[in-house]
Design an enzyme around this catalytic site. Structure first.
Site, short mmCIF file in Angstrom:
data_model
loop_
_atom_site.label_atom_id
_atom_site.label_comp_id
_atom_site.label_asym_id
_atom_site.label_seq_id
_atom_site.Cartn_x
_atom_site.Cartn_y
_atom_site.Cartn_z
N ASN A 1 0.83 -1.20 0.00
CA ASN A 1 0.00 0.00 0.00
C ASN A 1 0.87 1.25 0.00
OD1 ASN A 1 -2.00 -1.87 0.11
ND2 ASN A 1 -2.47 -1.55 2.28
N HIS B 1 6.14 -0.53 -2.44
CA HIS B 1 5.80 0.20 -3.68
C HIS B 1 5.83 1.71 -3.48
CE1 HIS B 1 3.65 -3.72 -5.01
NE2 HIS B 1 4.94 -3.81 -5.12
N CYS C 1 19.64 14.58 -10.74
CA CYS C 1 19.20 15.23 -9.49
C CYS C 1 18.58 14.20 -8.57
CB CYS C 1 18.20 16.33 -9.80
SG CYS C 1 17.53 17.10 -8.30
N THR D 1 -4.53 -9.13 0.21
CA THR D 1 -3.89 -8.98 -1.10
C THR D 1 -4.34 -10.08 -2.04
OG1 THR D 1 -1.82 -8.75 -2.30
CG2 THR D 1 -1.81 -10.25 -0.39
N SER D 2 -4.50 -9.72 -3.32
CA SER D 2 -4.93 -10.71 -4.32
C SER D 2 -3.74 -11.51 -4.81
CB SER D 2 -5.57 -9.98 -5.50
OG SER D 2 -4.59 -9.09 -6.07
N THR E 1 -11.18 -11.37 2.48
CA THR E 1 -12.64 -11.57 2.36
C THR E 1 -12.94 -12.69 1.38
OG1 THR E 1 -12.49 -9.74 0.81
CG2 THR E 1 -13.43 -9.26 2.97
C1 LIG Z 1 0.03 -7.08 -12.59
C2 LIG Z 1 1.18 -8.04 -12.44
C3 LIG Z 1 0.97 -9.27 -13.22
N1 LIG Z 1 2.40 -7.34 -12.93
C4 LIG Z 1 3.49 -7.37 -12.16
O1 LIG Z 1 3.55 -7.92 -11.09
C5 LIG Z 1 4.63 -6.56 -12.72
C6 LIG Z 1 5.36 -7.36 -13.80
C7 LIG Z 1 6.01 -8.55 -13.30
C8 LIG Z 1 7.21 -8.58 -12.74
N2 LIG Z 1 7.50 -9.88 -12.40
C9 LIG Z 1 6.48 -10.68 -12.74
C10 LIG Z 1 6.29 -12.05 -12.58
C11 LIG Z 1 5.13 -12.59 -13.01
C12 LIG Z 1 4.16 -11.75 -13.60
C13 LIG Z 1 4.34 -10.37 -13.74
C14 LIG Z 1 5.50 -9.84 -13.32
N3 LIG Z 1 5.53 -6.16 -11.65
C15 LIG Z 1 6.19 -5.01 -11.82
O2 LIG Z 1 6.10 -4.29 -12.78
C16 LIG Z 1 7.10 -4.63 -10.66
C17 LIG Z 1 6.50 -3.41 -9.88
C18 LIG Z 1 5.21 -3.78 -9.27
C19 LIG Z 1 4.68 -2.60 -8.44
C20 LIG Z 1 3.64 -1.81 -9.17
N4 LIG Z 1 3.09 -0.77 -8.33
C21 LIG Z 1 2.01 -0.91 -7.56
N5 LIG Z 1 1.56 0.10 -6.78
C22 LIG Z 1 2.13 1.43 -6.93
C23 LIG Z 1 1.39 2.15 -8.00
C24 LIG Z 1 0.02 2.57 -7.55
O3 LIG Z 1 -0.39 2.18 -6.45
O4 LIG Z 1 -0.58 3.32 -8.31
S1 LIG Z 1 1.19 -2.41 -7.54
C25 LIG Z 1 -0.37 -2.05 -6.84
O5 LIG Z 1 -1.21 -3.07 -7.27
C26 LIG Z 1 -1.23 -4.10 -6.30
C27 LIG Z 1 -2.64 -4.33 -5.92
O6 LIG Z 1 -2.70 -5.59 -5.34
P1 LIG Z 1 -3.47 -5.77 -3.94
O7 LIG Z 1 -2.93 -4.79 -2.96
O8 LIG Z 1 -3.43 -7.18 -3.65
O9 LIG Z 1 -4.96 -5.25 -4.27
P2 LIG Z 1 -6.08 -6.02 -5.10
O10 LIG Z 1 -7.14 -5.04 -5.34
O11 LIG Z 1 -5.48 -6.75 -6.24
O12 LIG Z 1 -6.61 -7.14 -4.07
C28 LIG Z 1 -7.24 -6.73 -2.88
C29 LIG Z 1 -7.43 -8.00 -2.07
O13 LIG Z 1 -7.99 -7.63 -0.81
C30 LIG Z 1 -9.10 -8.46 -0.55
N6 LIG Z 1 -9.99 -7.67 0.30
C31 LIG Z 1 -10.87 -6.71 -0.11
N7 LIG Z 1 -11.46 -6.15 0.99
C32 LIG Z 1 -10.92 -6.77 2.08
C33 LIG Z 1 -11.12 -6.62 3.49
N8 LIG Z 1 -11.98 -5.74 3.99
N9 LIG Z 1 -10.37 -7.41 4.33
C34 LIG Z 1 -9.51 -8.33 3.83
N10 LIG Z 1 -9.27 -8.51 2.49
C35 LIG Z 1 -9.97 -7.74 1.64
C36 LIG Z 1 -9.66 -8.86 -1.90
O14 LIG Z 1 -10.34 -10.09 -1.81
C37 LIG Z 1 -8.37 -9.00 -2.73
O15 LIG Z 1 -7.81 -10.30 -2.56
C38 LIG Z 1 -0.50 -3.64 -5.09
O16 LIG Z 1 0.75 -4.20 -5.14
C39 LIG Z 1 -0.40 -2.14 -5.33
O17 LIG Z 1 0.72 -1.59 -4.73
N11 LIG Z 1 8.36 -4.16 -11.18
C40 LIG Z 1 9.16 -5.00 -11.84
O18 LIG Z 1 8.93 -6.16 -11.98
O19 LIG Z 1 10.26 -4.34 -12.30
C41 LIG Z 1 11.20 -5.18 -13.00
C42 LIG Z 1 12.48 -4.50 -12.76
C43 LIG Z 1 13.36 -5.09 -11.89
C44 LIG Z 1 14.61 -4.48 -11.70
C45 LIG Z 1 14.93 -3.30 -12.38
C46 LIG Z 1 13.98 -2.69 -13.23
C47 LIG Z 1 12.71 -3.31 -13.40
#
Ligand SMILES: CC(C)NC(=O)[C@H](Cc1c[nH]c2ccccc12)NC(=O)[C@H](CCCC/N=C(/NCCC(=O)O)S[C@H]1O[C@H](COP(=O)(O)OP(=O)(O)OC[C@H]2O[C@@H](n3cnc4c(N)ncnc43)[C@H](O)[C@@H]2O)[C@@H](O)[C@H]1O)NC(=O)OCc1ccccc1
Length: 333
Positions: free
Chosen positions: A128, A147, A160, A278-279, A304
């Protein structure tokens, strides 16, 4: 307990989890957007999730910022405003309390015996960017913002290295003033929809007619086209734009954060990882769960939506289905 036996939400599972928790020496919490839902911050992939409305590519990549810094700044400024007006919830506080209790037991007088005896270590890895765990007084030395944060800014200039933590100024510049949050998100959505229609029509090279929307009866202010000079600029080099110090897709996580997490996992045998709200779709964040399982550590999921099959397959440990704001205080008491 044989690893294949999965306990979900039963009283026994909670007691069993707590009995295991007190025996653990090294614990990690990996948090996602679900932790901040009870504070009014939408998730990314949930029903009205951010990435449901907008695609990451359009707003959370260096390329998006390069091509339209005005739009991306309005998106992050709106999220900054949303997080500024949010309050940490009991989920954040229970993790913060655990961090204060476990990590600072060396110099505190009022600690209970076994905490000291076992010299436990605990870190939180959060995906987050809302800084709500920090505001819940989580021990800052053991909170790793994987992140980045909406409240850290950095210069986009290669030469810079200016960066600042700015947790209170809003808007950062007059041009980013926003009258109404929902309207702001809505207008960003409308702009991206229009852009998509244009690009689709170009790809299918059929020209499109935009029936002019007479804005006065549409209850949202169109996205402003803020001139570059009116966007946040670096006060040090006075040349380049500032950007949110957030890890965008395709960008590496902060190296100091990666090092701290890696050292903690390499220097300690991790007994337990709490996977909270987290998903599990984003990497390398999810890689930490695998590394703990490979070390023979156990996993407790708080979500959830709990996919039992997945749990069974991994034989992880525990799944607690429900709102983590309610589950965490009970589980970590
Ligand atoms: C989409 C995904 C497939 N893509 C990636 O992961 C990519 C690519 C990738 C890299 N390696 C891989 C391997 C496999 C596949 C893909 C990749 N990763 C990257 O690009 C990473 C960077 C990833 C970070 C991206 N930035 C974010 N955030 C900041 C921005 C912003 O916020 O705007 S990611 C952002 O989305 C993600 C969201 O996921 P969750 O937090 O899980 O949220 P979500 O909505 O999905 O799920 C919510 C969950 O909560 C549950 N829930 C809901 N309510 C509740 C409740 N009330 N209580 C409990 N649980 C609850 C739900 O059921 C659900 O399960 C978080 O990480 C969040 O930070 N960088 C990188 O690999 O760089 C290389 C590199 C290395 C060295 C040098 C140069 C380059």
């Amino acid at each position: 307990m044989n690893s294949r036996k999965i306990q979900v939400n039963s009283v026994t599972s909670l007691r069993e989890f707590q009995q295991y928790l007190v025996q653990c020496n090294n614990i990690i919490a990996l948090c996602g957007a679900g932790l901040s839902v009870a504070s009014g911050i939408p998730t990314f992939r949930g029903s009205n999730g951010l990435w449901k409305e907008y695609s990451q590519i359009d707003l959370a990549t260096p390329e998006a910022f390069q091509s339209d810094p005005s739009l991306v700044w309005q998106f992050y400024s709106a999220r900054r405003y949303q997080a500024l007006n949010a309050k940490p919830n009991k989920g954040h506080f229970s993790l913060a309390e655990l961090s204060q209790r476990l990590n600072n037991n060396h110099n505190k007088k009022n600690i209970n015996l076994y905490d000291n005896l076992y010299n436990k270590k605990f870190i939180t890895l959060t995906q987050n960017v809302d800084a709500l765990s920090l505001r819940a007084n989580h021990d800052p030395n053991t909170l790793l913002q994987l992140h980045g944060s909406l409240f850290d800014l950095k210069c986009t200039g290669f030469l810079c290295n200016y960066h600042e933590e700015n947790r209170f100024t809003h808007p950062l510049v007059p041009a980013l003033e926003l009258s109404n949050l929902d309207k702001a998100f809505h207008s960003i959505n409308e702009k991206l929809k229009k852009r998509k229609i244009v690009s689709d029509s170009q790809n299918n090279n059929n020209d499109i007619e935009f029936e002019e929307v007479d804005d006065q009866n549409v209850q949202y202010d169109p996205v402003k086209d803020i001139k570059i000079e009116d966007l946040p600029h670096c006060p040090k080099c006075k040349k380049n734009l500032l950007r949110p110090s957030i890890v965008w897709f395709g960008e590496s996580l902060p190296l100091n954060v990666i090092d701290k997490a890696d050292n903690f996992i390499e220097e300690n045998k991790i007994d337990l990882i709490l996977v909270i709200g987290t998903s599990g779709t984003v990497w390398p964040a999810m890689g930490y769960v695998e590394r703990v399982i490979r070390q023979g550590g156990k996993v407790a999921i708080f979500n959830t939506e709990i996919d039992l099959e997945e749990l069974k397959k991994d034989g992880v440990g525990w799944g607690f289905k429900g709102d983590c704001e309610k589950l965490l205080p009970k589980a970590l008491e």
